[in-house]
Design a protein around this motif. Structure first.
Motif, PDB file in Angstrom:
ATOM      1  N   THR A 198      -1.931  60.669  51.456  1.00 15.65           N
ATOM      2  CA  THR A 198      -2.422  59.301  51.097  1.00 15.65           C
ATOM      3  C   THR A 198      -2.626  58.349  52.327  1.00 15.65           C
ATOM      4  OG1 THR A 198      -0.687  59.552  49.307  1.00 15.65           O
ATOM      5  CG2 THR A 198      -1.176  57.202  49.613  1.00 15.65           C
ATOM      6  N   LEU A 199      -1.873  58.572  53.491  1.00 11.21           N
ATOM      7  CA  LEU A 199      -1.985  57.891  54.462  1.00 11.21           C
ATOM      8  C   LEU A 199      -3.670  58.048  55.207  1.00 11.21           C
ATOM      9  CD1 LEU A 199       1.406  57.902  56.180  1.00 11.21           C
ATOM     10  CD2 LEU A 199       0.259  55.876  55.030  1.00 11.21           C
ATOM     11  N   GLU A 200      -4.027  59.258  54.846  1.00 11.28           N
ATOM     12  CA  GLU A 200      -5.173  59.792  55.685  1.00 11.28           C
ATOM     13  C   GLU A 200      -6.499  59.396  54.887  1.00 11.28           C
ATOM     14  OE1 GLU A 200      -4.983  64.077  56.015  1.00 11.28           O
ATOM     15  OE2 GLU A 200      -3.707  63.871  57.590  1.00 11.28           O
ATOM     16  N   GLY A 201      -6.110  58.759  53.518  1.00 10.14           N
ATOM     17  CA  GLY A 201      -7.085  58.149  52.772  1.00 10.14           C
ATOM     18  C   GLY A 201      -7.734  58.994  51.689  1.00 10.14           C
ATOM     19  N   ASP A 202      -7.407  60.172  51.137  1.00 10.97           N
ATOM     20  CA  ASP A 202      -7.740  60.964  50.378  1.00 10.97           C
ATOM     21  C   ASP A 202      -7.275  60.615  49.069  1.00 10.97           C
ATOM     22  OD1 ASP A 202      -9.069  62.665  52.402  1.00 10.97           O
ATOM     23  OD2 ASP A 202      -7.237  63.831  52.622  1.00 10.97           O
ATOM     24  N   LEU A 203      -7.945  59.818  48.463  1.00 15.59           N
ATOM     25  CA  LEU A 203      -7.869  59.226  47.017  1.00 15.59           C
ATOM     26  C   LEU A 203      -8.051  60.149  45.828  1.00 15.59           C
ATOM     27  CD1 LEU A 203      -9.164  55.534  47.361  1.00 15.59           C
ATOM     28  CD2 LEU A 203      -6.771  56.552  47.652  1.00 15.59           C
ATOM     29  N   LEU A 204      -6.994  60.659  45.287  1.00 14.49           N
ATOM     30  CA  LEU A 204      -7.301  61.683  44.068  1.00 14.49           C
ATOM     31  C   LEU A 204      -6.684  61.266  42.926  1.00 14.49           C
ATOM     32  CD1 LEU A 204      -6.574  64.945  45.920  1.00 14.49           C
ATOM     33  CD2 LEU A 204      -8.904  64.183  45.249  1.00 14.49           C
ATOM     34  N   SER A 205      -7.048  61.461  41.664  1.00 16.38           N
ATOM     35  CA  SER A 205      -6.320  61.004  40.562  1.00 16.38           C
ATOM     36  C   SER A 205      -5.077  61.633  40.361  1.00 16.38           C
ATOM     37  CB  SER A 205      -7.164  61.169  39.209  1.00 16.38           C
ATOM     38  OG  SER A 205      -7.516  62.400  39.161  1.00 16.38           O
ATOM     39  N   GLY A 206      -4.083  61.071  39.791  1.00 21.65           N
ATOM     40  CA  GLY A 206      -2.853  61.620  39.495  1.00 21.65           C
ATOM     41  C   GLY A 206      -1.760  61.420  40.738  1.00 21.65           C
ATOM     42  N   CYS A 207      -1.988  60.846  41.831  1.00 18.88           N
ATOM     43  CA  CYS A 207      -1.262  60.477  42.753  1.00 18.88           C
ATOM     44  C   CYS A 207      -0.875  59.225  42.991  1.00 18.88           C
ATOM     45  CB  CYS A 207      -1.950  61.082  44.224  1.00 18.88           C
ATOM     46  SG  CYS A 207      -2.095  62.782  44.509  1.00 18.88           S
ATOM     47  N   ALA A 208       0.619  58.856  42.847  1.00 15.80           N
ATOM     48  CA  ALA A 208       1.028  57.580  43.008  1.00 15.80           C
ATOM     49  C   ALA A 208       2.214  57.597  43.970  1.00 15.80           C
ATOM     50  CB  ALA A 208       1.705  57.170  41.643  1.00 15.80           C
ATOM     51  N   VAL A 209       2.349  56.516  44.909  1.00 20.39           N
ATOM     52  CA  VAL A 209       3.202  56.494  45.967  1.00 20.39           C
ATOM     53  C   VAL A 209       4.560  55.551  45.506  1.00 20.39           C
ATOM     54  CG1 VAL A 209       3.676  55.605  48.348  1.00 20.39           C
ATOM     55  CG2 VAL A 209       1.614  56.501  47.604  1.00 20.39           C
ATOM     56  N   GLY A 210       5.686  56.149  45.305  1.00 20.76           N
ATOM     57  CA  GLY A 210       6.898  55.632  44.839  1.00 20.76           C
ATOM     58  C   GLY A 210       7.945  55.390  46.196  1.00 20.76           C
ATOM     59  N   ILE A 211       8.855  54.568  46.148  1.00 24.14           N
ATOM     60  CA  ILE A 211       9.691  54.092  47.143  1.00 24.14           C
ATOM     61  C   ILE A 211      11.410  54.513  46.593  1.00 24.14           C
ATOM     62  CG2 ILE A 211      10.520  52.495  48.735  1.00 24.14           C
ATOM     63  CD1 ILE A 211       8.185  50.784  48.345  1.00 24.14           C
ATOM     64  N   THR A 212      11.786  55.693  47.231  1.00 24.60           N
ATOM     65  CA  THR A 212      13.144  55.944  46.690  1.00 24.60           C
ATOM     66  C   THR A 212      14.116  55.644  47.871  1.00 24.60           C
ATOM     67  OG1 THR A 212      14.439  57.716  45.789  1.00 24.60           O
ATOM     68  CG2 THR A 212      12.764  58.268  47.370  1.00 24.60           C
ATOM     69  N   MET A 213      15.498  55.622  47.450  1.00 22.86           N
ATOM     70  CA  MET A 213      16.581  55.569  48.221  1.00 22.86           C
ATOM     71  C   MET A 213      17.293  56.677  48.152  1.00 22.86           C
ATOM     72  SD  MET A 213      16.330  52.586  49.661  1.00 22.86           S
ATOM     73  CE  MET A 213      17.969  52.252  49.901  1.00 22.86           C
ATOM     74  N   GLU A 214      17.640  57.308  49.299  1.00 17.95           N
ATOM     75  CA  GLU A 214      18.594  58.268  49.704  1.00 17.95           C
ATOM     76  C   GLU A 214      19.732  57.807  50.315  1.00 17.95           C
ATOM     77  OE1 GLU A 214      18.640  61.533  48.484  1.00 17.95           O
ATOM     78  OE2 GLU A 214      17.159  61.544  47.459  1.00 17.95           O
ATOM     79  N   GLY A 215      20.851  57.497  49.631  1.00 22.90           N
ATOM     80  CA  GLY A 215      22.019  56.667  50.237  1.00 22.90           C
ATOM     81  C   GLY A 215      21.439  55.315  50.711  1.00 22.90           C
TER      82      GLY A 215
END
Length: 455
Positions: free
Chosen positions: A283-300
């Protein structure tokens, strides 16, 4: 010689009984009672108890002192321990076979040049440990190796060497000659750990114990083992993936909400200081594909961005497939029902495949919004715009519910260069937004998030 007697111990909880029982009276487990020979306890007389010089103290009379800590070479390990090893502490590290427990401990103690460390191994030979040290690429003459399984011999080594740190690998292989049972039994694990705890508290030398786990995933042996130690660390991960997570289950000298992330390499374990960049590299490199989403999770207490991948296709067989990797399958089925009932997308006759990039397992409900956006993106075959991320819990009525630590999640997204974040409505009340260089979109329904992404 002290008289011996037969006592029945429970393999699950360590409860003892004078006779065999089919069901443990303490934990209720069936067929877990095993017979062991133990020495009869000698009770102290009342006069010896009265000779004790200790007395109860008021809270105001107790002096506050900072616990001296031994800083470990691994910053991730120090984070989980709460700043380092406390003098005289007993730390237990458990994990799956082959996950890297011994490698983690060995590469840390080989990097300590100013302390004398005794590494006691009951599982490997000195040649095997030398081969592992060569693979890690570190040789340290301050680390002394002893391959021993007798508790009495180990205590003799401790007296002669006088180490400043001790590692026992593993506690289930150590046995005392005073107990007539095999190594790893309930009574042996309890007695050996108690003797080592006494040595640590009397001398102030920190001891790290490596422990096995049973098929349920908990530390093998009696539950009292986890009670008497000062910290319990769990090393998690899949042997088929590179990433490992070190969690703190119990810590008397720090927080249990911290975790450390490692990557298994040819030369040992490498610290992952910024896991977000590795978990969403495409995602950071700019390869846009359908079906990819960026979420923010918490571990601890640690936020990081993670990529959710979804693939929706027409069912090739009569029954649609639902394949999930990394999150709860029942959670995904619930989200699919919300999309069909509340939003109007017909997914009942389509195969849905969902994957969390990097092989991690996530239980954070704040990833719900990223999951439904990834599924919709694959269904309509439209890529989510560059720089978008999201965090929010999806309710059964299709509403976006608030999540915890939302400010930390927003700042993590801003730090990694995200341009827009979608969050639940009214989540940032009382937060100064003037210092944030990221566009914040607040939504209350799933439809509003879809409209923002694809309009």
């Amino acid at each position: 010689m002290a008289k011996t007697k037969s006592v029945w111990f429970c393999n699950e909880c360590g409860a003892e009984s004078p006779k065999w029982q089919g069901r443990c009276p303490a934990c209720g487990a069936w067929n877990t009672m095993v017979e062991e020979k133990v020495a009869a306890k000698v009770t102290k007389s009342l006069t010896s108890v009265r000779r004790s010089q200790s007395r109860p103290l008021r809270v105001s009379e107790i002096e506050l002192t900072n616990e001296p800590r031994l800083r470990m070479p691994s910053g991730e390990l120090n984070r989980v321990l709460g700043g380092g090893l406390v003098a005289g502490s007993l730390v237990l590290i458990g994990g799956e076979p082959g996950i890297g427990k011994s490698t983690l401990v060995l590469q840390n103690i080989l990097s300590i040049r100013s302390k004398r460390v005794l590494y006691v191994s009951g599982e490997e030979s000195p040649q095997q440990l030398r081969m592992r040290a060569d693979r890690i690429g570190k040789i340290n003459d301050n680390v002394l190796i002893a391959c021993e399984t007798s508790l009495e011999r180990i205590l003799e080594h401790l007296e002669s060497v006088e180490p400043e740190m001790v590692v026992i690998d593993s506690i289930q292989t150590i046995a005392s000659d005073e107990i007539e049972s095999s190594a790893g039994s309930v009574s042996q694990v309890r007695e050996c750990s108690a003797r080592l705890l006494k040595y640590a508290k009397e001398t102030g030398v920190p001891i790290m114990l490596i422990g096995h786990i049973n098929k349920e995933g908990s530390i093998a042996g009696p539950k009292v083992l986890e009670h008497i130690v000062d910290a319990v660390l769990q090393f998690e991960g899949d042997r088929h993936y590179l990433y490992r997570i070190l969690r703190s289950i119990k810590n008397r000298f720090g927080s249990t909400s911290e975790l450390g992330i490692y990557e298994m390499c040819q030369s040992g374990l490498r610290e992952v200081t910024n896991p977000s960049e590795m978990l969403m590299s495409n995602t950071l490199e700019g390869d846009l594909l359908s079906g990819c989403a960026v979420g923010i999770t918490m571990e601890g207490a640690r936020p990081f961005l993670i990529e959710v991948q979804a693939l929706v296709s027409s069912a090739a067989y009569g029954t649609p497939q639902r394949t999930v990797t990394g999150i709860d399958a029942k959670r995904m089925n619930m989200l699919l029902a919300v999309l069909e009932k509340r939003v109007g997308f017909k997914l009942g006759q389509k195969d849905v495949f969902l994957n969390i990039a990097g092989g991690l397992k996530v239980n954070d409900t704040a990833l719900d919004l990223a999951v439904v956006c990834a599924i919709l993106s694959s269904n309509v075959d439209m890529a989510i715009p560059q720089g978008f991320c999201m965090a929010g819990e999806v309710g059964l009525s299709g509403e976006i519910r608030p999540v915890t630590r939302i400010e930390q999640r927003v700042r993590e997204a801003e730090k990694l260069g995200m341009t827009t974040i979608i969050i639940p409505r009214n989540s940032l009340k009382g937060v100064d937004l003037s210092q944030m260089n990221i566009r914040i979109v607040e939504v209350g329904k799933v439809e509003e998030a879809f409209r923002e992404l694809f309009s």
